[in-house]
Each structure stands twice: as C-alpha cells, then as structure tokens.
Design an enzyme around this catalytic site. Structure first.
Site, PDB file in Angstrom:
ATOM      1  N   ASP A   1      -1.762  -4.564 -69.124  1.00  0.00           N
ATOM      2  CA  ASP A   1      -2.674  -5.117 -68.114  1.00  0.00           C
ATOM      3  C   ASP A   1      -2.734  -6.641 -68.208  1.00  0.00           C
ATOM      4  OD1 ASP A   1      -4.363  -4.876 -65.949  1.00  0.00           O
ATOM      5  OD2 ASP A   1      -6.157  -4.496 -67.155  1.00  0.00           O
TER       6      ASP A   1
ATOM      7  N   ASN B   1      -3.234   2.908 -58.460  1.00  0.00           N
ATOM      8  CA  ASN B   1      -2.626   1.631 -58.060  1.00  0.00           C
ATOM      9  C   ASN B   1      -2.101   1.623 -56.613  1.00  0.00           C
ATOM     10  OD1 ASN B   1      -1.368   0.910 -61.400  1.00  0.00           O
ATOM     11  ND2 ASN B   1      -3.198   0.124 -60.384  1.00  0.00           N
TER      12      ASN B   1
HETATM   13  C1  IPE Z   1      -4.112   0.217 -65.529  1.00  0.00           C
HETATM   14  O1  IPE Z   1      -4.384  -1.079 -65.136  1.00  0.00           O
HETATM   15  C2  IPE Z   1      -2.842   0.702 -64.887  1.00  0.00           C
HETATM   16  C3  IPE Z   1      -1.602   0.092 -65.378  1.00  0.00           C
HETATM   17  C4  IPE Z   1      -1.515  -0.784 -66.344  1.00  0.00           C
HETATM   18  C5  IPE Z   1      -0.399   0.557 -64.738  1.00  0.00           C
HETATM   19  P1  IPE Z   1      -5.328  -1.391 -63.890  1.00  0.00           P
HETATM   20  O2  IPE Z   1      -5.372  -2.845 -63.743  1.00  0.00           O
HETATM   21  O3  IPE Z   1      -4.886  -0.614 -62.695  1.00  0.00           O
HETATM   22  O4  IPE Z   1      -6.726  -0.799 -64.360  1.00  0.00           O
HETATM   23  P2  IPE Z   1      -8.196  -1.135 -63.860  1.00  0.00           P
HETATM   24  O5  IPE Z   1      -8.171  -1.044 -62.356  1.00  0.00           O
HETATM   25  O6  IPE Z   1      -8.512  -2.511 -64.327  1.00  0.00           O
HETATM   26  O7  IPE Z   1      -9.071  -0.111 -64.500  1.00  0.00           O
HETATM   27  C1  IPE Z   2      -1.112  -4.433 -64.783  1.00  0.00           C
HETATM   28  O1  IPE Z   2      -1.459  -5.734 -64.434  1.00  0.00           O
HETATM   29  C2  IPE Z   2       0.134  -3.967 -64.106  1.00  0.00           C
HETATM   30  C3  IPE Z   2      -0.082  -2.891 -63.126  1.00  0.00           C
HETATM   31  C4  IPE Z   2      -1.218  -2.312 -62.859  1.00  0.00           C
HETATM   32  C5  IPE Z   2       1.093  -2.444 -62.414  1.00  0.00           C
HETATM   33  P1  IPE Z   2      -2.475  -5.992 -63.263  1.00  0.00           P
HETATM   34  O2  IPE Z   2      -1.730  -6.198 -61.997  1.00  0.00           O
HETATM   35  O3  IPE Z   2      -3.518  -4.943 -63.193  1.00  0.00           O
HETATM   36  O4  IPE Z   2      -3.117  -7.355 -63.732  1.00  0.00           O
HETATM   37  P2  IPE Z   2      -4.621  -7.799 -63.574  1.00  0.00           P
HETATM   38  O5  IPE Z   2      -5.476  -6.792 -64.247  1.00  0.00           O
HETATM   39  O6  IPE Z   2      -4.904  -7.850 -62.098  1.00  0.00           O
HETATM   40  O7  IPE Z   2      -4.670  -9.128 -64.215  1.00  0.00           O
HETATM   41 MG    MG Z   3      -5.329  -4.759 -64.125  1.00  0.00          MG
END
Ligand code: IPE
Ligand code: IPE
Ligand code: MG
Length: 267
Positions: A34, A82
């Site tokens: 993340d 997502n």
């Molecule tokens: C979790 O991250 C999913 C992945 C890393 C693929 P998210 O960014 O989607 O999670 P939330 O929305 O902060 O809980």
């Molecule tokens: C995690 O990084 C990757 C995926 C969920 C695919 P994010 O895209 O959620 O990054 P933040 O949380 O917005 O910084």
């Molecule tokens: Mg995220």
C-alpha cells in the site's frame, strides 16, 4: 536451487541478517503493498507512476525473500474493492499486470520462482487472465520460492465461495456436512495447500486488513510500516523479518511457551 549466487542456508541468512536464528525465518510472508498513490501524489506525479515504481519493489522483495529461504510470498495486487477506483487507474493496473507477466516471465524462471494466482476470475478481463495463466504455466517448475499473486482478491468473497463449494458437494452427497471442519474450509479456499502466512507486512501505514486473507492470517504476526511500497528497501524488509524472528508466538499457549514454526497444526 542456488540462483543468483544466493543459497538460503544458515550462512547466507547470517550474512544478510546477522544474529537472526535461521529456524525462525517465516515460511510464508503476506504483504499488503500500500501507499503507491500517496507516494506518487507527494511527488506531483500521477498515481499510476506509484504503481509503476511499486513494481520495482516487487522484484526487490521477491529476491530478498528467496535469499533467506522464505517459501511463499503472497502479494495483494488488486482487491475486489479496487474496482471502485477511477476507470483509468483500474485500466492501467490491468495493463501493468499483463506487462509484468510478459516482461518478468524469463527472469522468474531463471530465479526459480513459481507463480500462483489467488482470487476470483469472475469479472477479470480475458487478456489479463490469459497472461496470468501463461505465467503460471511457464513458471510451474520453479522450486526456490512461490510468488502468490492476489488479484481480484477479497477474503469474504473467497470464504463465501468456499462455503458454496462445500455446500454443493454436500448436496451431491460427496461429503457429509458434519465432516466440514477447519481443514475442509482451508482446502476449499484458493490458498489450499499453502502454509498459512507467519508474517503480514503492510506498507503505507494503515492499521487494517482490507479484506485480505482473513482466514489464513488467524495467527500471523502483523507488522505495519509507514514507508510507502515504492520506497521499501531490502534493508527495511530484512529489519521487519528480523523483528518477526524475535516475536514470541504463543498460539494460545501460556506466556512461557514460545512456539517456533507453527503452533499445533495451525499452520
Ligand atoms: C489494499 O489496499 C489492496 C491492495 C494493496 C491491492 P487499499 O488501498 O485498496 O486498501 P484501503 O482501501 O486503504 O483499505
Ligand atoms: C496500493 O497502493 C496498490 C493497489 C491498491 C493496487 P494504493 O494505490 O492504494 O496507494 P494509496 O493507499 O492510495 O497511497
Ligand atoms: Mg491504498
């Protein structure tokens, strides 16, 4: 297999992580990658650039894991939630998945990596599924480490699907409903056959599971770092694994009992 001059023997582990007990290296590490979007935004870049940079960390952490003898590395790559993201970001992530499969296949084979995919195929674009299937097939001989990609993965979706599978089998008379125990549920999940994760690492600082491996993480040690995924270095990764090896895992036992390598068949 010793690829890239790196065996996972006690000497190799001692060289990379001095003072760490080789018997305490986690067999399975699950990661919530993340912080990609925030990493990019903080630099005035589009979020997609964070995902691109994050792909380099995948390479780094995979090799670092293989070097110390981790058996399975499971990466949360795309969640069932997502899909709620803007269409162009979802599209870019799907394209990146196809590109990763094509560009990494050879190196993954060379490094003895076997790829496995968990999550739902439902709703996934056909070309992404094809690329993933091809990668799984190409890497099936890998014996050094399993890279498990959680794509279109949601733990509640997985558990509901497992319940459905078991119910259907019971209706067909193949199993007795009274025989459905923890092993039966584990066996009906897409992680069937994998040892449960010992360690969960989440980058980006959030203290939540975000619908990841809810069943399998029951007794995992949790570790959260503020570092965004694109910036996670090999050094910080080893430092987290090192801290894990110092944790006292009790699996419900009294405090004096420190259980190494899985508790009473729970893993
Ligand atoms: C979790 O991250 C999913 C992945 C890393 C693929 P998210 O960014 O989607 O999670 P939330 O929305 O902060 O809980
Ligand atoms: C995690 O990084 C990757 C995926 C969920 C695919 P994010 O895209 O959620 O990054 P933040 O949380 O917005 O910084
Ligand atoms: Mg995220």
């Amino acid at each position: 297999m010793d690829v890239n001059g790196a065996a996972a023997g006690p000497e190799a582990i001692d060289a990379l992580m001095p003072g760490v007990d080789p018997d305490r290296i986690p067999r399975h590490i699950a990661v919530i990658m993340d912080g990609n979007g925030r990493w990019a935004q903080a630099r005035g870049l589009p979020r997609v650039m964070g995902h691109k940079e994050g792909a380099k960390t995948v390479r780094r952490v995979l090799e670092a894991s293989a070097r110390i003898g981790v058996e399975v590395l499971t990466l949360y790559s795309f969640s069932t939630e997502n899909w709620k993201r803007p269409e162009d970001e979802v599209g870019a992530l799907m394209e990146m998945c196809i590109a990763y499969c094509a560009s990494e296949a050879r190196e993954l084979v060379e490094r003895g990596v076997r790829v496995r995919v968990i999550g739902s195929r439902e709703g996934m674009p056909g070309d992404v599924l094809e690329a993933l299937d091809r990668l799984v097939e190409t890497t099936k001989g890998g014996e050094r480490i399993t890279l498990c990609l959680a794509i279109n993965y949601g733990s509640r979706d997985e558990i509901a699907r497992a319940a459905r599978t078991l119910a259907e089998r019971a209706v067909r008379g193949e199993i007795d409903p009274g025989s459905i125990d923890e092993d039966a549920v584990s066996g009906a999940l897409s992680t069937a056959g994998l040892v449960d994760p010992d360690l969960l690492i989440r980058t980006g600082g959030e203290m939540r599971l975000s619908n990841y491996l809810l069943w399998e993480l029951s007794y995992a040690e949790l570790m959260v770092t503020e570092t965004a995924w694109p910036e996670l270095s090999e050094g910080e990764f080893y430092s987290m694994v090192g801290s894990f090896t110092k944790r006292s895992r009790r699996f419900g036992h009294a405090h004096e009992r420190d259980v190494v390598g899985g508790g009473d068949g729970l893993s």
